[in-house]
Structure formats: structure tokens, C-alpha cells
Design an enzyme around this catalytic site. Structure first.
Site, PDB file in Angstrom:
ATOM      1  N   GLN A 199      29.412 -66.450  32.334  1.00  0.00           N
ATOM      2  CA  GLN A 199      28.745 -66.318  32.729  1.00  0.00           C
ATOM      3  C   GLN A 199      27.373 -67.033  32.374  1.00  0.00           C
ATOM      4  OE1 GLN A 199      26.104 -62.315  33.522  1.00  0.00           O
ATOM      5  NE2 GLN A 199      27.115 -62.793  35.374  1.00  0.00           N
ATOM      6  N   PHE A 200      26.838 -66.827  31.343  1.00  0.00           N
ATOM      7  CA  PHE A 200      26.506 -68.110  30.229  1.00  0.00           C
ATOM      8  C   PHE A 200      27.030 -68.660  29.067  1.00  0.00           C
ATOM      9  CE2 PHE A 200      23.496 -65.512  32.605  1.00  0.00           C
ATOM     10  CZ  PHE A 200      22.199 -66.364  33.235  1.00  0.00           C
ATOM     11  N   ALA A 201      27.150 -69.379  28.741  1.00  0.00           N
ATOM     12  CA  ALA A 201      27.641 -70.886  27.987  1.00  0.00           C
ATOM     13  C   ALA A 201      27.039 -69.517  26.535  1.00  0.00           C
ATOM     14  CB  ALA A 201      26.774 -72.157  27.293  1.00  0.00           C
ATOM     15  N   ASP A 202      26.148 -69.268  26.152  1.00  0.00           N
ATOM     16  CA  ASP A 202      25.534 -67.998  25.429  1.00  0.00           C
ATOM     17  C   ASP A 202      26.587 -66.719  24.830  1.00  0.00           C
ATOM     18  OD1 ASP A 202      21.796 -68.858  25.218  1.00  0.00           O
ATOM     19  OD2 ASP A 202      23.583 -68.981  27.274  1.00  0.00           O
ATOM     20  N   PHE A 203      27.383 -66.189  25.992  1.00  0.00           N
ATOM     21  CA  PHE A 203      28.078 -65.621  26.106  1.00  0.00           C
ATOM     22  C   PHE A 203      29.138 -66.152  24.956  1.00  0.00           C
ATOM     23  CE2 PHE A 203      25.788 -63.091  29.516  1.00  0.00           C
ATOM     24  CZ  PHE A 203      25.140 -63.299  28.858  1.00  0.00           C
ATOM     25  N   HIS A 248      19.684 -66.591  26.527  1.00  0.00           N
ATOM     26  CA  HIS A 248      20.765 -67.662  28.232  1.00  0.00           C
ATOM     27  C   HIS A 248      19.864 -68.813  28.095  1.00  0.00           C
ATOM     28  CE1 HIS A 248      19.962 -63.307  29.191  1.00  0.00           C
ATOM     29  NE2 HIS A 248      20.904 -63.536  30.087  1.00  0.00           N
ATOM     30  N   GLU A 303      34.088 -59.938  27.389  1.00  0.00           N
ATOM     31  CA  GLU A 303      34.339 -62.057  27.166  1.00  0.00           C
ATOM     32  C   GLU A 303      36.330 -62.367  26.319  1.00  0.00           C
ATOM     33  OE1 GLU A 303      30.315 -61.598  28.132  1.00  0.00           O
ATOM     34  OE2 GLU A 303      31.184 -60.757  26.882  1.00  0.00           O
TER      35      GLU A 303
END
Length: 658
Positions: free
Chosen positions: A419-423, A464, A397
């Protein structure tokens, strides 16, 4: 030291000498000024001039270079006016950052130089993006990026090398191995024999070069540039040299054994090259004196100009106006038919139409090409736009955020899908320190949209399901959109892509396939910073965004007796606080609902702003309703208890009864 000119013409050999001499003499003058308190800090490159001068001399003037602290020779070889450099180091307005940043923390498009930030790693990924833009525009150009041996320990270094290798990008990764990262010696920094060995794992050509031999540096870089302009590929270059002064002057060199200092002093790149030129009858003593006199005169004249400039003026309006590049929003009204589609469809449709509108727009992300993304938003994009513009990325990222920034610097637009905001936590540094600050620091836009699938209610657990918008609304220089409906999502996404500033675009994945709305089939835009009032009432003001808007709607529809203004913020930065003020002045009561946990969230700031500006209109305490102060759990009952949906009804009724 052995020099081989390999048929290099006399004038070029003299030019290399003059450029090293100029860099050295400016540094020696700056050290005097530092002791006099006329500049605040200095990072010395004395003894390393051959690298910066050799690399920049071998490159074409319109090829980007991304230097670091000890690369003054890059700036002087590119003939940047010295008075602007001196003003930069004194924090004057005519410097490149208007006094907002120091030393070499700046860039200039006019000279194709992109400055560093103190978090060293991200600029390596930026070089990837610049080189990618050259490839996409079919320009045969090389990009050179510098780092120290310490920087090769950072994850961004490995991410950038991997990206460049996988995508065959024409990047020269120039590593100045100068013995110490501040006081940490190389044997405590890495355990391979040579830094060039780090390229092996990435299938990358690598070389070790005598960084104190100007002709070796020039010939090697010149040869490699000519080759990779025709056949793009990245190359790792390890320049062996030594830092003869402290990391910065205050740190000194007491930790360095004297034997090392003596060994490298004998390898001084300028002294040895000067002796070579004399022995070859290329440089006479008289010519040397003349060259030095010219440089001294240039330094003194430009110093006078810089010293004569007044100290930078502090102007609040100017400072605030320079956080973002001016965006002339143009409203595009829809004319097409309406069709009932889901939020996920609206985002996909909006992306596709923007790809059609902007030929220079590139989408990057994990699994977004053939697979169509984990949420299938880019399904069919590969066939429509090709693999050059719809790019699967390695799982890195931070490196891809940097690459997106590089695309912007080189005149393109970029969308990155987390892919997910968490990442985003893995790309946090370049988002908040590079994208957010570049325009304020040196006037360089970050034309980047980062899509952020987020939110709970789908049993995806702690990694996620976060809705982490408050990480970014706290950071000046970032715009944040968080639509709750398909119509808003499509129009706001078009605006985000048109905007030359960095935008975090939050998409609640729990709403992707559960919320339908009539949405125009053609392209249209919606303005940032304008909230939407979904319901009107006199008793209370409800403010929310994202999934919280739908939770509030459910409560109001189940309790028709509640007369409430329901405000959907739509964008969080910029924030339409005036609409909130107007409503509170009418109703006298305010409740704010957010999915994020309570402390430090959007609700806290809205509450504080209303208290400061509308206190006399309030008929009760402001209520904030949010998720529990825990990570978001996986099991359904735990997640239901975590989310504020059920608690909202009670808090709303309590405030109405106050």
C-alpha cells in the site's frame, strides 16, 4: 503403543516400514560421516520419522510438500536419487543447489518438494500461494507445509494461517512439536495447552496426533487429504513427538532431563512399528534382514557415486549468470494513438493490459478490489477480472509476499501492491531472503512484481513517504525499476510483469497526478537497464531518477545557460552505468541527485563506480545531493528542508564553477 491398521493393505504397511527404515539408516550413516568430517553439519530427525513418512505417503506424488530440517523421510518417500541427496550434503555440483546452500535448504520441482530457508516462517505463506494456484486452476490438490513448535511463535505462522483460513485454501499446516526449539523448552515457547488451540482464533479445524505412531499419522492425513481435495479448507495438525538428538549435532542434548529421553526412547516410532508388524506376522525376521540389506546396498552405491564426484568448481561467470533466470526480453512496439495521461493512469492502464495478456496473473493487496486501492490504480479491475484474480488481502505483508512466491512456484504470475513502500519493512524477510535467493540457490524463479508507492513532497510523514530503493538494490537477485514519467512507467511495468524474476517497481506517489505525458494507448514494453538522456550538454552530467529528474528539469529550464547531460536512470537494478560513463567522459563533471538520504544510497555507488572507471576524465569532485540524514518529517517547512530540491541548485552551480 496402540496400532490400528483400519483395513490397510499389507503392502502399504510394509512400504511405511521400509520408508522409515530407509530414513533411519541414512541418518545413522550420515552421523558416522559427520564424525569423519565428510559432511559439515547434520540436523537429526531420528525418532520423528513417522511424521515425514506418514504425511508424504498419504499425499499424491504431484502434491507439493514444504519440509524442514528433520523431514528426510519426505525426500526418500518421494524417491529422490540418493546420490543427489548425498552430493547436496557434501556441497557437490550434482546436488540440488550446486554447492550454494546446505542440508535441506533446497527444493525440486521434479519431486514437488519446496525447501526451507533458515528464516523458518516464510515457507508457510509460500504454501498458501501454492494452494491458491491449485484453487485458481481448479485442481483438487493438497499442499502440506512443515514447521516446528518454535516456528509457531513467528508472525509468519499467524499470517499464513489467517490467509489460508480467509481464502479457504487446502493447506495442511504440520507442526512437529518435538519438545525443544534448540534448547528452549515448550513451556517457554507458548502458553496454550495444545498447539492445536492456535487454530481456534482463525476458525480452523485442528488436531493433535501421536507423531510417533505411523499408522495414526498415515490414516489421519490420508482421511483429511481426501476430504479437503473435494472441499478446500486449511487444517492445523500438531504432531507430538520428541527430538532425540541435538538441534544439530554440535549442540548436544545435555539440557534435556534424562527422564524425558528415557520416556521418548520407549516410544521410538521405528522400533515399535517393527514389533507390531512382527506380531501381526506381516514382517518376518528374514524379510527385515533382506530389506535392510537392500537399503545398505543402495546407500553405499550412492555414496560411492557422490564421493567420486569432484569438489564443486568456482566459476565467476556461472555464479553471476545464476543470480537471475534468463529473461528473453521481447520488445513490443506501440502502434496505437497517443493520449495525454497522468503517471497514475499509465500504471493503471499498463496493469490492466497485462492482466488481459496474462490469464495466470493475480494481483493482491490491501483494499485493491472493490475500493480500487488507496490510489485508485485498480479501480474497475474487480469488475473486469473477478475477485479470484484481484484479491483483497489481510494486513500481513510478509505472508502475502510468501503467497506471491507460492503462486510463482505453482506456475502463475503475481503482483503484490505494498500500500506504501514503507510497509515493505513488514515483508522484508521474504523479499530479500526468499524471492531474491531462490533462483541462485535451487533454480526456482520468483515471478513476482511488488509495486511500491513511495516518496515525499505530499506531507505524509515518516511512515508513508520513504523512498527506500537502496534497501533492495543492495540485494543480489532483485530487480528495481523507478520510472519518472508515464511513458516509461507503462512500458517498464509491462516488462517487469513479463520478467520471471522478482521486481520491485517504485512509483512516486507525488508524481501520480502531477506529471502528464503523451502515452500510447496500446500495450508496449521497454527494456530494463537502459537509461534515458533527457537533455544534452557539454558542461556537466546530471544523474537522477524518480522525482529528482523533475527537480533537475526545473533547474535546467530556469537556467537555460547551463549545458548539461541529464540522465534518467529509469531502472536501478540493472543499472545502466555505461551511459553515465560515456557522459562523464564527455563533460568531465558529475552530480548525482537522489531523494533518498545520502549515506548508502544509489548516488554513493554511482560515485564510486565513476571514480574507479573514469577518474582520469574528471575535472572536479563528484557531487552527491540527497535528503537530510533524518527520517522524513510531516510539516511542510520541515519536509521542504529535508528534501534536496533547493540544495541541488547551489551544489550544481558550485560544481560548474569549480
Amino acid at each position: 503403543m496402540q496400532y490400528q491398521n483400519k483395513g490397510l493393505d499389507v503392502q502399504t504397511q510394509i512400504d511405511l516400514y521400509e520408508r522409515m527404515q530407509k530414513s533411519r539408516m541414512i541418518e545413522e550413516k550420515m552421523l558416522i560421516l559427520l564424525r569423519q568430517g565428510k559432511i559439515s553439519k547434520w540436523f537429526s530427525g531420528i525418532g520423528q520419522e513417522a511424521i515425514a513418512v506418514g504425511v508424504s505417503s498419504a499425499m499424491q506424488p504431484d502434491e507439493y510438500i514444504l519440509p524442514m530440517h528433520r523431514n528426510l523421510g519426505v525426500f526418500t518417500t518421494r524417491d529422490i536419487p540418493l546420490h543427489r541427496l548425498f552430493a547436496q550434503w557434501q556441497g557437490k555440483a550434482s546436488g540440488f543447489t550446486k554447492g550454494r546452500d546446505r542440508s535441506f535448504h533446497f527444493g525440486t520441482q521434479a519431486y514437488k518438494i519446496v525447501g526451507m530457508i533458515s528464516h523458518l516462517g516464510p515457507q508457510l505463506g509460500v504454501a498458501d500461494g501454492i494452494a491458491l494456484a491449485h484453487r485458481l486452476k481448479k485442481e483438487n490438490k493438497v499442499t502440506a507445509v512443515f514447521s516446528g513448535e518454535g516456528g509457531t511463535s513467528e508472525g509468519d505462522f499467524h499470517e499464513a494461517l489467517n490467509i489460508a483460513s480467509v481464502w479457504s485454501l487446502p493447506v495442511l499446516f504440520c507442526i512437529e512439536n518435538n519438545g525443544y526449539g534448540l534448547s528452549t523448552p515448550t513451556n517457554e515457547q507458548y502458553n496454550c495447552k495444545k498447539l492445536r488451540d492456535k487454530g481456534i482464533g482463525y476458525g480452523m479445524e485442528s488436531h493433535t496426533i501421536d507423531g510417533n505412531n505411523i499408522l495414526e499419522v498415515y490414516h489421519m492425513v490420508d482421511s483429511l487429504c481426501k476430504r479437503i481435495r473435494k472441499n478446500p479448507q486449511p487444517i492445523l495438525l500438531e504432531f507430538e513427538t520428541f527430538r532425540m538428538r541435538g538441534h544439530e549435532e554440535a549442540s548436544g542434548t545435555k539440557y534435556v532431563p534424562q527422564v524425558l529421553m528415557d520416556h521418548w526412547a520407549a516410544k521410538d516410532p521405528l522400533e515399535n512399528y517393527t514389533e507390531y508388524l512382527r506380531n501381526q506376522n506381516i514382517l518376518s525376521e528374514e524379510e527385515e534382514v533382506t530389506i535392510k540389506k537392500v537399503i545398505i546396498h543402495e546407500i553405499e552405491e550412492n555414496l560411492k557415486k557422490a564421493f567420486a564426484e569432484d569438489a564443486v568448481d568456482s566459476n565467476e561467470t556461472n555464479e553471476l549468470n545464476d543470480v537471475f533466470k534468463n529473461f528473453d526480453y521481447k520488445e513490443v512496439n506501440h502502434k496505437g494513438e497517443l493520449k495525454k495521461i497522468r503517471l497514475v493512469d499509465a500504471i493503471s492502464e499498463g496493469l490492466k493490459q497485462s492482466m488481459e495478456k496474462h490469464d495466470d496473473l493475480v494481483i493482491m493487496g490491501q483494499d485493491i478490489a472493490e475500493y480500487g486501492g488507496v490510489f485508485k490504480i485498480t479501480k474497475g479491475f474487480l469488475e473486469a477480472f473477478g475477485k479470484e484474480r484481484v484479491r483483497n488481502t489481510p494486513i500481513c505483508e510478509s505472508g502475502i509476499v510468501g503467497t506471491a512466491m507460492g503462486l510463482s512456484i505453482n506456475g502463475m504470475k503475481a503482483i503484490m501492491e505494498m500500500q506504501f513502500a514503507d510497509f515493505a519493512s513488514s515483508g522484508f524477510n521474504p523479499i530479500v531472503n526468499y524471492l531474491a535467493k531462490s533462483y541462485y540457490r535451487w533454480g526456482e524463479k520468483a515471478d513476482v512484481v511488488i509495486r511500491m508507492p513511495c516518496g515525499g513532497g505530499v506531507g505524509a510523514g515518516p511512515f508513508h513517504s520513504q523512498t527506500n530503493e537502496a534497501w533492495f538494490t543492495k540485494t543480489p537477485g532483485l530487480k528495481v525499476a523507478y520510472p519518472a514519467f508515464p511513458y516509461d512507467a507503462k512500458g517498464l511495468l509491462a516488462t517487469a510483469i513479463n520478467d520471471p524474476n522478482p521486481v520491485l517497481f517504485f512509483e512516486h506517489k507525488g508524481l501520480y497526478r502531477s506529471v502528464y505525458q503523451d502515452v500510447p494507448s496500446d500495450y508496449y514494453t521497454l527494456p530494463f537497464g537502459e537509461a534515458s538522456i533527457l537533455k544534452y550538454g557539454e558542461a556537466i552530467t546530471i544523474v537522477s531518477y524518480g522525482a529528482g529528474v523533475h527537480w533537475a528539469l526545473e533547474v535546467l529550464e530556469s537556467n537555460p545557460e547551463i549545458e548539461a547531460d541529464l540522465i534518467d536512470l529509469r531502472t536501478l537494478a540493472p543499472l545502466d552505468i555505461e551511459t553515465v560513463y560515456d557522459s562523464v567522459k564527455k563533460t568531465g563533471k558529475l552530480i548525482i541527485l537522489q531523494e533518498d538520504s545520502l549515506f548508502g544510497g544509489i548516488a554513493s555507488d554511482i560515485s564510486a563506480l565513476v571514480m574507479e572507471n573514469c577518474f582520469e576524465y574528471l575535472d572536479g569532485p563528484i557531487k552527491r545531493v540527497a535528503s537530510l540524514e533524518t527520517p522524513i518529517p510531516f510539516a511542510k517547512k520541515l519536509e521542504d528542508n529535508y528534501l534536496p530540491k533547493k540544495r541541488f541548485t547551489k551544489e550544481l552551480q558550485d560544481l560548474l564553477a569549480y
